[in-house]
Write an enzyme that holds these catalytic residues in place. Structure first.
Site, short mmCIF file in Angstrom:
data_model
loop_
_atom_site.label_atom_id
_atom_site.label_comp_id
_atom_site.label_asym_id
_atom_site.label_seq_id
_atom_site.Cartn_x
_atom_site.Cartn_y
_atom_site.Cartn_z
N HIS A 1 8.82 84.56 -9.64
CA HIS A 1 9.31 83.27 -9.17
C HIS A 1 9.45 82.33 -10.36
O HIS A 1 8.55 82.24 -11.20
CB HIS A 1 8.33 82.70 -8.15
N ARG B 1 0.40 81.18 -10.29
CA ARG B 1 0.08 81.02 -8.86
C ARG B 1 -0.40 82.35 -8.30
O ARG B 1 -1.58 82.52 -8.08
CB ARG B 1 1.34 80.50 -8.14
N LYS C 1 11.22 80.85 5.60
CA LYS C 1 9.82 80.46 5.81
C LYS C 1 9.75 79.04 6.38
O LYS C 1 10.75 78.30 6.34
CB LYS C 1 9.07 80.54 4.48
N TYR D 1 0.91 47.38 13.58
CA TYR D 1 -0.47 47.46 13.10
C TYR D 1 -0.63 46.72 11.78
O TYR D 1 0.22 46.83 10.89
CB TYR D 1 -0.88 48.92 12.86
N ARG E 1 16.81 85.02 -3.85
CA ARG E 1 16.06 84.53 -2.68
C ARG E 1 16.51 83.10 -2.42
O ARG E 1 16.08 82.16 -3.10
CB ARG E 1 14.55 84.59 -2.95
N CYS F 1 4.21 53.80 13.26
CA CYS F 1 3.07 54.19 14.10
C CYS F 1 3.06 55.72 14.27
O CYS F 1 3.96 56.40 13.79
CB CYS F 1 3.17 53.55 15.48
N MET F 2 2.07 56.21 15.00
CA MET F 2 1.99 57.66 15.21
C MET F 2 3.24 58.18 15.94
O MET F 2 3.77 59.23 15.59
CB MET F 2 0.74 58.02 16.01
N ASP F 3 3.70 57.43 16.94
CA ASP F 3 4.76 57.95 17.81
C ASP F 3 5.98 57.05 17.89
O ASP F 3 6.92 57.36 18.62
CB ASP F 3 4.21 58.14 19.23
C1 LIG Z 1 10.31 79.32 -1.16
C2 LIG Z 1 10.59 80.40 -2.12
C3 LIG Z 1 11.91 80.68 -2.51
C4 LIG Z 1 13.08 79.82 -2.11
O1 LIG Z 1 13.18 78.74 -3.01
P1 LIG Z 1 14.37 77.66 -2.89
O2 LIG Z 1 14.15 76.75 -4.01
O3 LIG Z 1 14.20 77.02 -1.56
O4 LIG Z 1 15.63 78.45 -2.97
C5 LIG Z 1 12.13 81.77 -3.32
N1 LIG Z 1 11.10 82.54 -3.73
C6 LIG Z 1 9.82 82.29 -3.41
C7 LIG Z 1 8.75 83.16 -3.92
C8 LIG Z 1 9.52 81.20 -2.60
O5 LIG Z 1 8.24 80.94 -2.29
#
Ligand SMILES: *Cc1c(COP(=O)(O)O)cnc(C)c1O
Length: 375
Positions: free
Chosen positions: A161, A131, A36, A262, A218, A309-311
Site C-alpha cells: 500500500h 502499518r 470497505k 445548546y 485497488r 445537536c445529536m439529531d
Molecule cells: C482503502 C484502501 C485502498 C483504497 O484506497 P483509495 O485511496 O480509496 O483508492 C486500497 N488499498 C488498501 C490496502 C486500502 O486499505
C-alpha cells in the site's frame, strides 16, 4: 419512504467513474473495487452489484463481516480482506470463499495452524507505511517467508500500500517510487511462484504512476467521485455519486439578542428566521460544523447557527424568504461536496462519507422502488 435524512446514491455515476478511471489505465490493467466501510458510506451491496454488472470481479473489504455480506448478496468473484481477521473466523473464509491478507509473519503462522485447508491468502508487504505487512526493507527475509508459506498455504498474491501517492511534492513522488521499487523487487524474486495477484496501487497511485506490475489497481475513493487529496484532480467525467438531503422540520422567528441551541453559542443580531433540520451528529453530521457550516435550501446557502445537536441542527434562512416548512435541504450535493465539507473541517472526503450514519437511508437513484440499503 419517510423523508427525514437520507442519502441518494447515483449508481450510474459510480459506474461512470469506474469507466472514466479505467480509461486512464494501461491496456490489460484490472480494477479491484474497494467497497470497505459500506462502500465508503454509499452502500456496499448496491455498489458491488452495479460494478459486477459492469464486469468487475475483484473486490476488497476491510473485515470479514463486510466480505460475508457481499457473498450473501450474491457477489461472485474474488473478495479480499485487506486487514486483520481473527484466526477463529477463518473457517468462514473457507465457507464463503474469501481471501485473507497475511498481515505479518506471526499472523501467517497462526493462519497456517488455524485455517482449514484451501483458504486463500495474500501476503501484505510493508514498503513504507509501517502499518501491516512483511518489512520489505529486508527483502531476503521477506522472500524466505513468502516461499515458506507458499508451500503450506493457498497463496494467491502479494500486495503493498502506497502512503503518499496522493501528493505531488517531489519528496513524496520519490518515496512512492521507492515503495513501488521495493514491491517490484520482491515480485521479481518470487516470479517463479506465478502468483496471479500482484498489486500496489490505490486510486491516487493508479492515475499517476506507471509500474511494470501495474495490472491491478485497488480503486476506492475515485469510484465514489471524491479526490484522494486536493493535489489529485479528478479525471474527466468523475463526479461525486452521493447527495445527502434532509428537510425543514420547523420554522420560527427569533428576536434581536435571542439565542439558538445548546450553550447559547449563537445570539441573534436583529430579527432572524430560523429553520430546524432533523439531521445531527448521530447521523454523522459533524458537530465541528457548529456555527461554521452551511446547508443549501432552494440552492442558496443557509449558515448553521448554534451547535449541531445529536439529531437536529438549526440554520439561518433570513436571506431565503421562500424557505418553507418541509422544504428539501441539501447537506452535501453538487455545489457543496464531501470534499468541500472536508476542507472546511480539516479532514478528507473519505471521512465525511464514511461517517454518514446507519440511520440515514440510502436511496439508489436508478432504482424505481427506492431500495433502502439500511434502516
Ligand atoms: C482503502 C484502501 C485502498 C483504497 O484506497 P483509495 O485511496 O480509496 O483508492 C486500497 N488499498 C488498501 C490496502 C486500502 O486499505
Amino acid at each position: 419512504m419517510h423523508k427525514r435524512s437520507w442519502v441518494e446514491v447515483d449508481l450510474a455515476q459510480v459506474v461512470q467513474n469506474y469507466r472514466a478511471y479505467a480509461a486512464c489505465l494501461a491496456a490489460g490493467s484490472r480494477i479491484m473495487a474497494v467497497v470497505k466501510a459500506d462502500a465508503y458510506g454509499h452502500g456496499d451491496v448496491a455498489v458491488a452489484q452495479a460494478l459486477a454488472q459492469e464486469g468487475v470481479s475483484l473486490f476488497a473489504v476491510a473485515c470479514i463481516d463486510e466480505a460475508i455480506a457481499l457473498r450473501r448478496a450474491g457477489i461472485a468473484g474474488e473478495i479480499l480482506i485487506l486487514g486483520y481477521t481473527p484466526t477463529t473466523a477463518l473457517p468462514l473464509c473457507r465457507e464463503y470463499d474469501i481471501t485473507q491478507s497475511l498481515v505479518s509473519e506471526d499472523y501467517a503462522e497462526a493462519f497456517a495452524d488455524a485455517a482449514p485447508a484451501g483458504v486463500k491468502c495474500q501476503f501484505k508487504l510493508d514498503t513504507g507505511m509501517s502499518r501491516i505487512g512483511l518489512p520489505a526493507n529486508d527483502p531476503d527475509a521477506c522472500e524466505a517467508c513468502i516461499r515458506r508459506y507458499a508451500k503450506r498455504l493457498s497463496l494467491t498474491g502479494i500486495f503493498t500500500h502506497l502512503c503518499v501517492a496522493d501528493s505531488n511534492q517531489e519528496e513524496d513522488i520519490a518515496f512512492t517510487q521507492t515503495q513501488i521499487a521495493r514491491f517490484e523487487a520482491l515480485c521479481d524474486r518470487v516470479r517463479d511462484l506465478s502468483l496471479p495477484y500482484l498489486h500496489c496501487m490505490n486510486s491516487a497511485g493508479g492515475v499517476h504512476t506507471n509500474s511494470k506490475y501495474d495490472k491491478i489497481v485497488r480503486l476506492g475513493i475515485l469510484l465514489y467521485g471524491l479526490q484522494p487529496s486536493p493535489d489529485i484532480p479528478l479525471p474527466e467525467g468523475v463526479r461525486p455519486a452521493l447527495t445527502w438531503k434532509s428537510v425543514v422540520s420547523a420554522m420560527h422567528t427569533i428576536k434581536d439578542g435571542e439565542s439558538v441551541g445548546y450553550g447559547r453559542t449563537y445570539r441573534a443580531d436583529g430579527t432572524r428566521r430560523i429553520a430546524t433540520i432533523p439531521t445531527g451528529y448521530a447521523d454523522g453530521y459533524s458537530r465541528l460544523l457548529s456555527n461554521k457550516g452551511r446547508v443549501f435550501i432552494h440552492g442558496k446557502p443557509a449558515p448553521i447557527v448554534g451547535r449541531v445537536c445529536m439529531d437536529q441542527m438549526m440554520v439561518d434562512v433570513t436571506s431565503i424568504p421562500e424557505c418553507a416548512l418541509y422544504d428539501e435541504v441539501t447537506l452535501i450535493g453538487d455545489s457543496y461536496t464531501a470534499d468541500n465539507m472536508a476542507s472546511e473541517l480539516g479532514t478528507i472526503g473519505y471521512e465525511i462519507v464514511c461517517d454518514i450514519g446507519k440511520r440515514v437511508h440510502r436511496i439508489y437513484k436508478n432504482d424505481n422502488n427506492c431500495l433502502h440499503n439500511k434502516g
